[in-house]
Design a protein around this motif. Structure first.
Motif, PDB file in Angstrom:
ATOM      1  N   LEU A 115      11.074 106.276  61.602  1.00 46.55           N
ATOM      2  CA  LEU A 115      10.907 106.954  60.324  1.00 46.55           C
ATOM      3  C   LEU A 115       9.771 106.406  59.486  1.00 46.55           C
ATOM      4  CD1 LEU A 115      14.574 107.480  59.169  1.00 46.55           C
ATOM      5  CD2 LEU A 115      13.006 109.162  60.061  1.00 46.55           C
ATOM      6  N   LEU A 116       9.114 105.319  59.949  1.00 50.51           N
ATOM      7  CA  LEU A 116       8.044 104.776  59.153  1.00 50.51           C
ATOM      8  C   LEU A 116       6.911 105.787  59.059  1.00 50.51           C
ATOM      9  CD1 LEU A 116       7.841 101.082  60.345  1.00 50.51           C
ATOM     10  CD2 LEU A 116       8.871 101.997  58.289  1.00 50.51           C
ATOM     11  N   PRO A 117       6.391 106.042  57.839  1.00 53.30           N
ATOM     12  CA  PRO A 117       5.322 107.021  57.707  1.00 53.30           C
ATOM     13  C   PRO A 117       4.104 106.637  58.537  1.00 53.30           C
ATOM     14  CG  PRO A 117       6.239 106.462  55.564  1.00 53.30           C
ATOM     15  CD  PRO A 117       6.795 105.474  56.561  1.00 53.30           C
ATOM     16  N   VAL A 118       3.425 107.618  59.081  1.00 53.63           N
ATOM     17  CA  VAL A 118       2.230 107.414  59.866  1.00 53.63           C
ATOM     18  C   VAL A 118       1.081 108.079  59.137  1.00 53.63           C
ATOM     19  CG1 VAL A 118       1.105 107.842  62.076  1.00 53.63           C
ATOM     20  CG2 VAL A 118       3.580 107.480  61.990  1.00 53.63           C
ATOM     21  N   ARG A 119      -0.004 107.350  58.977  1.00 50.80           N
ATOM     22  CA  ARG A 119      -1.152 107.882  58.254  1.00 50.80           C
ATOM     23  C   ARG A 119      -1.816 108.984  59.081  1.00 50.80           C
ATOM     24  NH1 ARG A 119      -2.876 107.088  52.882  1.00 50.80           N
ATOM     25  NH2 ARG A 119      -4.958 107.891  52.736  1.00 50.80           N
ATOM     26  N   VAL A 120      -2.068 110.129  58.468  1.00 48.44           N
ATOM     27  CA  VAL A 120      -2.718 111.226  59.182  1.00 48.44           C
ATOM     28  C   VAL A 120      -3.760 111.851  58.268  1.00 48.44           C
ATOM     29  CG1 VAL A 120      -0.710 111.780  60.578  1.00 48.44           C
ATOM     30  CG2 VAL A 120      -1.010 112.902  58.386  1.00 48.44           C
ATOM     31  N   GLU A 121      -4.630 112.650  58.842  1.00 47.11           N
ATOM     32  CA  GLU A 121      -5.585 113.387  58.036  1.00 47.11           C
ATOM     33  C   GLU A 121      -4.866 114.459  57.231  1.00 47.11           C
ATOM     34  OE1 GLU A 121      -8.799 114.989  60.170  1.00 47.11           O
ATOM     35  OE2 GLU A 121      -9.409 113.077  61.060  1.00 47.11           O
ATOM     36  N   LEU A 122      -5.347 114.671  56.017  1.00 50.23           N
ATOM     37  CA  LEU A 122      -4.739 115.697  55.179  1.00 50.23           C
ATOM     38  C   LEU A 122      -5.021 117.078  55.764  1.00 50.23           C
ATOM     39  CD1 LEU A 122      -5.569 114.473  51.571  1.00 50.23           C
ATOM     40  CD2 LEU A 122      -3.440 114.251  52.829  1.00 50.23           C
ATOM     41  N   LEU A 123      -4.023 117.932  55.740  1.00 49.13           N
ATOM     42  CA  LEU A 123      -4.204 119.308  56.178  1.00 49.13           C
ATOM     43  C   LEU A 123      -4.762 120.125  55.026  1.00 49.13           C
ATOM     44  CD1 LEU A 123      -0.804 119.775  57.991  1.00 49.13           C
ATOM     45  CD2 LEU A 123      -2.994 119.235  59.033  1.00 49.13           C
ATOM     46  N   GLU A 124      -5.690 120.983  55.304  1.00 51.32           N
ATOM     47  CA  GLU A 124      -6.270 121.824  54.267  1.00 51.32           C
ATOM     48  C   GLU A 124      -5.631 123.202  54.342  1.00 51.32           C
ATOM     49  OE1 GLU A 124     -10.705 119.762  54.138  1.00 51.32           O
ATOM     50  OE2 GLU A 124     -10.468 121.901  54.555  1.00 51.32           O
ATOM     51  N   THR A 125      -4.939 123.574  53.286  1.00 51.65           N
ATOM     52  CA  THR A 125      -4.321 124.895  53.207  1.00 51.65           C
ATOM     53  C   THR A 125      -4.822 125.546  51.931  1.00 51.65           C
ATOM     54  OG1 THR A 125      -2.376 123.989  54.270  1.00 51.65           O
ATOM     55  CG2 THR A 125      -2.149 126.154  53.245  1.00 51.65           C
ATOM     56  N   VAL A 126      -5.507 126.646  52.036  1.00 50.46           N
ATOM     57  CA  VAL A 126      -6.122 127.258  50.859  1.00 50.46           C
ATOM     58  C   VAL A 126      -5.576 128.664  50.677  1.00 50.46           C
ATOM     59  CG1 VAL A 126      -8.223 125.913  51.081  1.00 50.46           C
ATOM     60  CG2 VAL A 126      -8.050 128.109  52.255  1.00 50.46           C
ATOM     61  N   GLY A 127      -5.730 129.132  49.455  1.00 46.73           N
ATOM     62  CA  GLY A 127      -5.390 130.522  49.180  1.00 46.73           C
ATOM     63  C   GLY A 127      -3.904 130.799  49.071  1.00 46.73           C
ATOM     64  N   ILE A 128      -3.057 129.752  48.936  1.00 49.74           N
ATOM     65  CA  ILE A 128      -1.617 129.968  48.828  1.00 49.74           C
ATOM     66  C   ILE A 128      -1.212 129.663  47.394  1.00 49.74           C
ATOM     67  CG2 ILE A 128       0.647 129.271  49.683  1.00 49.74           C
ATOM     68  CD1 ILE A 128      -0.663 128.400  52.240  1.00 49.74           C
ATOM     69  N   LYS A 129      -0.683 130.650  46.707  1.00 54.13           N
ATOM     70  CA  LYS A 129      -0.292 130.459  45.316  1.00 54.13           C
ATOM     71  C   LYS A 129       1.068 131.088  45.078  1.00 54.13           C
ATOM     72  CE  LYS A 129      -5.057 130.375  43.645  1.00 54.13           C
ATOM     73  NZ  LYS A 129      -6.049 130.983  42.738  1.00 54.13           N
ATOM     74  N   GLY A 130       1.725 130.674  43.988  1.00 58.99           N
ATOM     75  CA  GLY A 130       3.029 131.230  43.665  1.00 58.99           C
ATOM     76  C   GLY A 130       3.930 130.163  43.077  1.00 58.99           C
ATOM     77  N   ASP A 131       5.266 130.323  43.225  1.00 57.35           N
ATOM     78  CA  ASP A 131       6.216 129.360  42.700  1.00 57.35           C
ATOM     79  C   ASP A 131       6.103 128.034  43.440  1.00 57.35           C
ATOM     80  OD1 ASP A 131       7.163 131.235  40.940  1.00 57.35           O
ATOM     81  OD2 ASP A 131       8.737 131.933  42.293  1.00 57.35           O
ATOM     82  N   ALA A 132       6.617 126.976  42.796  1.00 58.73           N
ATOM     83  CA  ALA A 132       6.627 125.662  43.438  1.00 58.73           C
ATOM     84  C   ALA A 132       7.434 125.741  44.721  1.00 58.73           C
ATOM     85  CB  ALA A 132       7.222 124.634  42.482  1.00 58.73           C
ATOM     86  N   ARG A 133       6.889 125.203  45.784  1.00 62.36           N
ATOM     87  CA  ARG A 133       7.599 125.220  47.059  1.00 62.36           C
ATOM     88  C   ARG A 133       6.998 124.208  48.018  1.00 62.36           C
ATOM     89  NH1 ARG A 133       4.292 129.680  46.964  1.00 62.36           N
ATOM     90  NH2 ARG A 133       3.046 130.188  48.825  1.00 62.36           N
ATOM     91  N   LEU A 134       7.723 123.965  49.088  1.00 66.01           N
ATOM     92  CA  LEU A 134       7.291 123.049  50.135  1.00 66.01           C
ATOM     93  C   LEU A 134       6.764 123.828  51.330  1.00 66.01           C
ATOM     94  CD1 LEU A 134      10.234 120.493  50.093  1.00 66.01           C
ATOM     95  CD2 LEU A 134       7.859 119.979  49.514  1.00 66.01           C
ATOM     96  N   LEU A 135       5.771 123.252  51.974  1.00 66.57           N
ATOM     97  CA  LEU A 135       5.275 123.748  53.251  1.00 66.57           C
ATOM     98  C   LEU A 135       5.454 122.630  54.266  1.00 66.57           C
ATOM     99  CD1 LEU A 135       1.909 125.395  52.089  1.00 66.57           C
ATOM    100  CD2 LEU A 135       4.120 126.508  52.420  1.00 66.57           C
ATOM    101  N   VAL A 136       5.969 122.974  55.431  1.00 67.40           N
ATOM    102  CA  VAL A 136       6.217 121.968  56.468  1.00 67.40           C
ATOM    103  C   VAL A 136       5.471 122.383  57.728  1.00 67.40           C
ATOM    104  CG1 VAL A 136       7.948 120.772  57.847  1.00 67.40           C
ATOM    105  CG2 VAL A 136       8.478 121.433  55.486  1.00 67.40           C
ATOM    106  N   TYR A 137       4.644 121.469  58.227  1.00 67.36           N
ATOM    107  CA  TYR A 137       3.903 121.694  59.454  1.00 67.36           C
ATOM    108  C   TYR A 137       4.439 120.766  60.548  1.00 67.36           C
ATOM    109  CZ  TYR A 137       0.334 123.938  56.515  1.00 67.36           C
ATOM    110  OH  TYR A 137      -0.334 124.759  55.637  1.00 67.36           O
ATOM    111  N   ARG A 138       4.416 121.269  61.773  1.00 64.86           N
ATOM    112  CA  ARG A 138       4.733 120.418  62.926  1.00 64.86           C
ATOM    113  C   ARG A 138       3.417 120.126  63.653  1.00 64.86           C
ATOM    114  NH1 ARG A 138       9.766 122.226  65.854  1.00 64.86           N
ATOM    115  NH2 ARG A 138       8.582 124.182  66.071  1.00 64.86           N
TER     116      ARG A 138
END
Length: 269
Positions: A115-138
């Protein structure tokens, strides 16, 4: 080059939360690191200053006030599921737990090799707007896969969490699993800033590897326009996690003044 002691382990050293042998070994390693003793001293000093700014008596009174307010709101009118708490009520023992949580200043993060966090490159997701919410990528060998709520997931899946603030200025991200474990994702410590970035989706700076906990992994995003008490959100997650069946479907037991949304992964063999 030898790796420096990570911040999460430094906090456990300061709190004496390791077994005696492991604590002695960790302290010995820290003393050999450049600036290791100074890092530990700064952390201990910050903890003392925090306690001085927030005496136990004032914390207890504020917790009791918030609980009374939440109970009055719940009695006055039913709250929408995304903001309220159905079926359970908070009581003064919970207030005592919150006080103890604040005083101990523990980061309620499950810290095991898987469960230790692993450093990764930030994912770029653009053009998504609306209510506060989570996005989960595998993440796998190919491009990151954007998952849907209640997607099946397996032990070892490496996830990247992102959020959309929906115009809210502050937020906390926590998760609970079918084993009752609670993990803090944003901020990374109890005293870390809860400020959210506005605009398009923002990726958290660490990935998250699923362990073998059965049933589900559920992520919560709690948002507000004012700074949030991370400890109170963690305590609410602990209360919910004690009842795995409820934890998979119920909101966090937080005041209706705070908005929350969740994202669930269904664990499969």
């Amino acid at each position: 080059m030898a790796l420096c002691t990570p911040d999460w382990l430094l906090e456990r050293i300061a709190l004496g939360e390791l077994p005696s042998d492991a604590l002695a070994a960790a302290r010995a390693k820290l003393e050999q690191e450049p600036h290791g003793a100074a890092r530990l001293a700064r952390l201990e000093s910050d903890s003392r200053e925090t306690l001085a700014r927030h005496p136990p008596e004032s914390v207890s009174r504020e917790v009791a006030r918030r609980l009374r307010t939440a109970q009055l709101q719940a009695n006055a009118a039913p709250q929408p599921e995304r903001q309220g708490w159905h079926g359970w009520s908070l009581s003064m023992p919970v207030a005592a737990s919150l006080v103890l949580l604040f005083l101990s200043a523990q980061q309620d993060v499950v810290e095991s090799p898987s469960l230790l966090p692993v450093r990764v490159e930030l994912l770029e997701t653009v053009g998504i707007k609306g209510d506060a919410r989570l996005l989960v990528y595998r993440q796998d060998a190919g491009a990151p896969e954007l998952l849907s709520d209640h997607t099946p997931a397996r032990t070892g899946d490496l996830l990247q969490l992102s959020y959309i603030s929906g115009g809210h200025r502050h937020g906390v991200v926590v998760s609970v699993d079918g084993r009752g474990a609670v993990t803090l994702h944003h901020p990374t410590t109890l005293v870390g800033p809860t400020k959210l970035q506005s605009g398009d989706a923002v990726s958290l700076t660490h990935s998250y590897e699923l362990d073998d906990a059965p049933g589900f992994e559920r992520f919560f995003l709690v948002t507000s326009d004012s700074p949030l008490d991370v400890g109170s959100v963690l305590e609410a997650a602990r209360l919910l996690a004690r009842h795995p069946t409820e934890a998979s479907i119920r909101p966090l037991p937080l005041p209706g003044t705070l908005a929350q949304t969740s994202f669930t992964l269904e664990k499969v063999p």
